[in-house]
Design an enzyme around this catalytic site. Sequence first.
Site, PDB file in Angstrom:
ATOM      1  N   ARG A 139       0.838  -1.195   0.000  1.00  0.00           N
ATOM      2  CA  ARG A 139       0.000   0.000   0.000  1.00  0.00           C
ATOM      3  C   ARG A 139       0.882   1.258   0.000  1.00  0.00           C
ATOM      4  NH1 ARG A 139      -5.026   1.846  -1.176  1.00  0.00           N
ATOM      5  NH2 ARG A 139      -6.076   2.892   0.543  1.00  0.00           N
TER       6      ARG A 139
ATOM      7  N   THR B 179      -9.443   0.491  -9.799  1.00  0.00           N
ATOM      8  CA  THR B 179      -8.574  -0.503  -9.188  1.00  0.00           C
ATOM      9  C   THR B 179      -8.643  -1.719 -10.086  1.00  0.00           C
ATOM     10  OG1 THR B 179      -9.071   0.426  -7.060  1.00  0.00           O
ATOM     11  CG2 THR B 179      -8.396  -1.882  -7.045  1.00  0.00           C
TER      12      THR B 179
ATOM     13  N   THR C 267      -4.026  -0.745  -7.340  1.00  0.00           N
ATOM     14  CA  THR C 267      -4.802   0.439  -7.715  1.00  0.00           C
ATOM     15  C   THR C 267      -3.982   1.715  -7.772  1.00  0.00           C
ATOM     16  OG1 THR C 267      -6.829   1.674  -7.178  1.00  0.00           O
ATOM     17  CG2 THR C 267      -5.449   1.045  -5.334  1.00  0.00           C
TER      18      THR C 267
ATOM     19  N   ASP D 256      -7.814   8.392   0.259  1.00  0.00           N
ATOM     20  CA  ASP D 256      -8.360   7.321   1.097  1.00  0.00           C
ATOM     21  C   ASP D 256      -8.165   7.590   2.586  1.00  0.00           C
ATOM     22  OD1 ASP D 256      -9.582   5.736  -0.742  1.00  0.00           O
ATOM     23  OD2 ASP D 256      -7.978   4.278  -0.934  1.00  0.00           O
TER      24      ASP D 256
ATOM     25  N   SER E 123      -7.681   1.070   3.297  1.00  0.00           N
ATOM     26  CA  SER E 123      -8.168   0.579   2.008  1.00  0.00           C
ATOM     27  C   SER E 123      -9.414  -0.291   2.200  1.00  0.00           C
ATOM     28  CB  SER E 123      -7.066  -0.260   1.356  1.00  0.00           C
ATOM     29  OG  SER E 123      -7.527  -0.863   0.179  1.00  0.00           O
TER      30      SER E 123
ATOM     31  N   GLY F 280     -13.530  -1.273  -7.069  1.00  0.00           N
ATOM     32  CA  GLY F 280     -14.829  -0.690  -6.724  1.00  0.00           C
ATOM     33  C   GLY F 280     -14.850   0.142  -5.458  1.00  0.00           C
ATOM     34  N   GLY F 281     -13.672   0.565  -4.952  1.00  0.00           N
ATOM     35  CA  GLY F 281     -13.668   1.407  -3.758  1.00  0.00           C
ATOM     36  C   GLY F 281     -14.360   0.706  -2.607  1.00  0.00           C
TER      37      GLY F 281
END
Length: 568
Positions: free
Chosen positions: A108, A380, A398, A422, A451, A472-473
């Site tokens: 990340r 993503t 992503t 985010d 995330s 898709g968040g």
Amino acid sequence: MARILIVISIFIICSCSTRKFPGPESVNFYQYSFQKSVVASHGAVVSAHPLASQIGVEIMKKGGNAIDAAIATQLALAVVYPGAGNIGGGGFMVAHLANGKQVALDFREKAPASAHRNMYLDTNGNVIASKSLNGHLSSGVPGTIAGLFESMQYAKLSFKILIQPAIDLAEKGFAITEREATSLNELQSDLKQFNTVRSAFQKELPWKKGDTLIQRELANTLIRIRDLGAAGFYEGKTALLIVEEMKRGGGIMTLDDLKGYKAKWRTPHQFTYKGHTIVSMPMPSSGGVLLHQMMKMVEDKPLPTLGFLSPLAVQLMVESERRAYADRAKYMGDPDFYPVPVEQLTSESYLKERMHDFVAGVAGKSESIAPGTIKESTQTTHISIIDREGNAVSVTTTLNNSYGSKTVVGGAGFLLNDEMDDFSAKPGVPNLYGAVGGEANAIEPGKRMLSSMTPTIVLKNGEPFIITGTPGGTTIPTSVFQTLVNIIDFNLSTEDAVNKPKFHHQWLPDLVSVEESFPSEVISALTRMGYTIQKREAIGRVETIKVLPVGRFEAVADNRGDDAAYGY
Ligand code: DON
């Protein structure tokens, strides 16, 4: 009868040339089809682009395992799917290894060292949303290349072999799809606004299906990574190009931020559901914990009897989603910075208590369902892969929004993420996905932003059974939840589990979003119960592999995009 290949949807991209280039010999960069499902016995790859899936399969044919294929597929996606495939972003990988071990890799992005909690607020303390979403200040320190090199310890082939197809794709170009042409055209004005140097994505005439996209600067960056390893990205010329880009555009990422980035192995988040072991991503992704909470909240309910998309089954799942997302807002963030109470949030007694106020047929209200009480202090992309050696890989990666920050690093040819969005820029103020947060997910230097990515592997008797994940968040955990319940509880075929309409509730805003194709009679029934329903564009693009008896793999790519499933 042994089905070797099922081509559900074939669509031939205009053939500009039939030449094939070095790298995977049988992959034609100019002519390919959107194969939506396959049954294979040696290995299978499902990803967002046919060329990337085919390259993953070719790598396995050359002797690579699922991890080799995952690395080559991710690198190929960084070229053929610039909206989400990336080297300027980050992600998470969950893998089940042939030796029976499960691993989770966190690559990340991190907040740069000079990031601070009020960096997206104006002088009145209001959030300036565009600042965390577009341009140089919206990027976290990228993790993808560090992640790829960390995962090399489980690979069999050399990195040089795995990266070569991506270099070839960038150097020689490939035919773009109709969807890619449309989204590149929509991107043009943002590219002008958020870039200091012209990039390969900019064009005077509109892009059209079948045009060749050549990315020479990206090819050179990939060559530096091939020759110098991770230092080819985090140090030397590429790092300098990133920092120069930051200086030109008012960003804050430094050479030290880049050099200091490390991917981290985490303990996978595991739980059981109706005799299956679910292996998913732990913090700093909320995905595994949310999936655990939602599945446990419905495990003792009669979902199979209620039936797929029956109003009461949908209601139960919506209410479990609502409660899980309320906890996300308060308790979840980077565990290296905030003590996320994972055990309490996932304990059987807590989750039972969480559903005590559920009333069948009557909509809950988010204003009366706060985060639980704990006793203590649009891009993503997902890849699912399996090989015949027993390795299974589920990786979601992503740039955050489609094309991330929209800023291409001048001279290096790749897009930077806008992952800083985010974080919770201010307590209670929703981000791009409408998610709210507070202290747990406040911006701090070096912290990873929370995330929702949920790369997941389901084991049955200790062996891989389902490999799945999606973009898709905030809809990612609910899409994975629904896909798994569709297969395990509703006994849907893999294709239906992936492609049937999905729905989503995330506590706030208090509404159920449903896809356009969601049945109108279920919408009416839910409305009568008191739910507010909102139609929205596609929810997720779920890439799923299910292991069939006698060692065959059924791989299914979501119909919602250019996604493709290949195998051999
Ligand atoms: O990490 C997250 O949860 C988000 N940045 C993911 C973004 C995403 O899935 C966008 N895709 N449609």
